[in-house]
Structures are given as C-alpha cells and as structure tokens.
Design a protein around this motif. Sequence first.
Motif, PDB file in Angstrom:
ATOM      1  N   VAL A 119      41.578 -15.211  21.345  1.00  0.00           N
ATOM      2  CA  VAL A 119      42.765 -14.706  22.053  1.00  0.00           C
ATOM      3  C   VAL A 119      43.562 -15.900  22.557  1.00  0.00           C
ATOM      4  CG1 VAL A 119      41.617 -12.572  22.762  1.00  0.00           C
ATOM      5  CG2 VAL A 119      41.588 -14.540  24.295  1.00  0.00           C
ATOM      6  N   PRO A 120      44.892 -15.782  22.623  1.00  0.00           N
ATOM      7  CA  PRO A 120      45.696 -16.882  23.151  1.00  0.00           C
ATOM      8  C   PRO A 120      45.325 -17.214  24.598  1.00  0.00           C
ATOM      9  CG  PRO A 120      47.080 -15.248  22.035  1.00  0.00           C
ATOM     10  CD  PRO A 120      45.714 -14.645  22.167  1.00  0.00           C
ATOM     11  N   ASP A 159      46.128  -5.145  24.328  1.00  0.00           N
ATOM     12  CA  ASP A 159      46.061  -3.911  23.532  1.00  0.00           C
ATOM     13  C   ASP A 159      45.387  -4.160  22.189  1.00  0.00           C
ATOM     14  OD1 ASP A 159      47.251  -2.202  25.346  1.00  0.00           O
ATOM     15  OD2 ASP A 159      49.276  -2.633  24.648  1.00  0.00           O
ATOM     16  N   VAL A 160      45.886  -5.177  21.454  1.00  0.00           N
ATOM     17  CA  VAL A 160      45.390  -5.469  20.117  1.00  0.00           C
ATOM     18  C   VAL A 160      45.338  -6.972  19.922  1.00  0.00           C
ATOM     19  CG1 VAL A 160      45.738  -5.154  17.633  1.00  0.00           C
ATOM     20  CG2 VAL A 160      46.412  -3.343  19.212  1.00  0.00           C
ATOM     21  N   ALA A 161      44.248  -7.480  19.391  1.00  0.00           N
ATOM     22  CA  ALA A 161      44.146  -8.923  19.093  1.00  0.00           C
ATOM     23  C   ALA A 161      45.191  -9.288  18.037  1.00  0.00           C
ATOM     24  CB  ALA A 161      42.749  -9.260  18.588  1.00  0.00           C
ATOM     25  N   PRO A 162      45.726 -10.511  18.117  1.00  0.00           N
ATOM     26  CA  PRO A 162      46.822 -10.881  17.212  1.00  0.00           C
ATOM     27  C   PRO A 162      46.437 -10.883  15.731  1.00  0.00           C
ATOM     28  CG  PRO A 162      46.381 -12.638  18.831  1.00  0.00           C
ATOM     29  CD  PRO A 162      45.410 -11.539  19.086  1.00  0.00           C
ATOM     30  N   ASP A 172      37.009  -3.054  22.293  1.00  0.00           N
ATOM     31  CA  ASP A 172      36.741  -2.098  21.227  1.00  0.00           C
ATOM     32  C   ASP A 172      37.017  -2.834  19.920  1.00  0.00           C
ATOM     33  OD1 ASP A 172      36.463  -0.261  23.289  1.00  0.00           O
ATOM     34  OD2 ASP A 172      38.445   0.639  22.965  1.00  0.00           O
ATOM     35  N   LEU A 173      36.427  -2.364  18.832  1.00  0.00           N
ATOM     36  CA  LEU A 173      36.661  -2.988  17.529  1.00  0.00           C
ATOM     37  C   LEU A 173      37.048  -1.933  16.506  1.00  0.00           C
ATOM     38  CD1 LEU A 173      33.560  -5.392  17.282  1.00  0.00           C
ATOM     39  CD2 LEU A 173      35.937  -6.046  17.778  1.00  0.00           C
ATOM     40  N   ASN A 229      41.954  -3.118  23.114  1.00  0.00           N
ATOM     41  CA  ASN A 229      41.594  -2.815  24.508  1.00  0.00           C
ATOM     42  C   ASN A 229      40.665  -3.896  25.060  1.00  0.00           C
ATOM     43  OD1 ASN A 229      43.025  -0.366  24.184  1.00  0.00           O
ATOM     44  ND2 ASN A 229      41.206   0.599  23.316  1.00  0.00           N
ATOM     45  N   MET A 230      41.104  -5.134  24.935  1.00  0.00           N
ATOM     46  CA  MET A 230      40.261  -6.294  25.214  1.00  0.00           C
ATOM     47  C   MET A 230      40.572  -6.909  26.575  1.00  0.00           C
ATOM     48  SD  MET A 230      40.918  -8.090  21.531  1.00  0.00           S
ATOM     49  CE  MET A 230      40.130  -9.610  22.041  1.00  0.00           C
TER      50      MET A 230
END
Length: 197
Positions: free
Chosen positions: A42-43, A52-55, A102-103, A172-173
Amino acid sequence: MKKNLLLILLMATIISACGEAGIQSDISQAVETDPVTVTIDVPAQFVGQFIDVAPNPVTVRTEEINITSDEFDEYSGDELKRFTINKIWYKIEDFDQGNEADLDVTLNIISGGSSTELLETTIVNAHLKTEDVLLFDKAAPGDVNPAAISVIESSLLNGTSFVIEMVLTGKNMTFQSTSDTFDFRFKFDVTARVQLD
C-alpha cells in the motif's frame, strides 16, 4: 450329483472372473501443498488509513503440484485407475498482526499449458483465516467450476503436475505498514481407485 457338479462349475467360473478383474480398492489421502507467498503493498500515505481497494492486483503461483509422486508412489501407473478430489481447503499463515483486509481472489488451475478458472471468491477478514477453510466439497460444489476439478483429476491420473494460480486484490484494508507478506497453503482430500491383480 449333477447339482454339485453345476455348483462346482459355477464357483470355478466366478473365481476365474475375479482373478482376471483383480481387486479394486479406494485409497484416500489428505495432501498439503507447500506454501505460496503473497505480498500486498500500500502507498506510504495510506498506512493506518482505511483503503477501499488496493491499487494493484497481485498474481502468484504455487510450485508444481504432483500428488501421485509421493502419496501414491507404491502403486504403478497401470494400477491407478481414477482420482477423485473430495475436498479442497486453504488457510492463510503469517498475516501481520494489526493489519486487516478482505481479498478478492481468482483461482486458476494450470496444466499442460492451459488455464482453467476454478473459482472467483471474496475472502472476508483474510487476516483471521488461520485455520483450514473449506474451498470445495464434492458433495456440495457450490460455485467451483467442475471443469477445473476434472483438470486436476486428469493431471493426477496421467502422472503430470498442475499449478494453482491466484490473482488477488486487497479490499477494505487497514495496514499498519506499507506491505504485508503472508502465505497461502492448500490441502486436498484425494481418493485413488486402485486395481490390484
């Protein structure tokens, strides 16, 4: 006397037929794969914040899986008549404490240069999945693609290997660091039909 002779001839025929067909037996094994390592980044500016969502999605593959090389090696190729996948489980190991995610996962089975999608699913609270989680049950297959299960079973019967490819996206991280490296491990409940002469 004639009845006894007929009985003897009938029994001889049955015994002879059994000798030609041999004995069939089902042998089951639970087989665990080596872990496959996943790293999600993650940045830096989002550390400690909800994302919300990983890049970027991450794609990883297991090593080649060849169940027959170890668990059923006492039987020759001619003796192994069929393989059945009864259940598949997964678990996640070494997710960093304090990180949550979540994945979204797409699982593909790769064998003989071809890829067949096994399943698309969302693993909610992946950081908590430290025990075996049922992914597939032959008795209730759910959304698992039966063609991919057939690919695994055919690979086992042919004595070839297959690979599980995973495409993962974090959702959702909340991470307390810029990356988390953890392991996926799969386990198979496999039954082999063995014909012994």
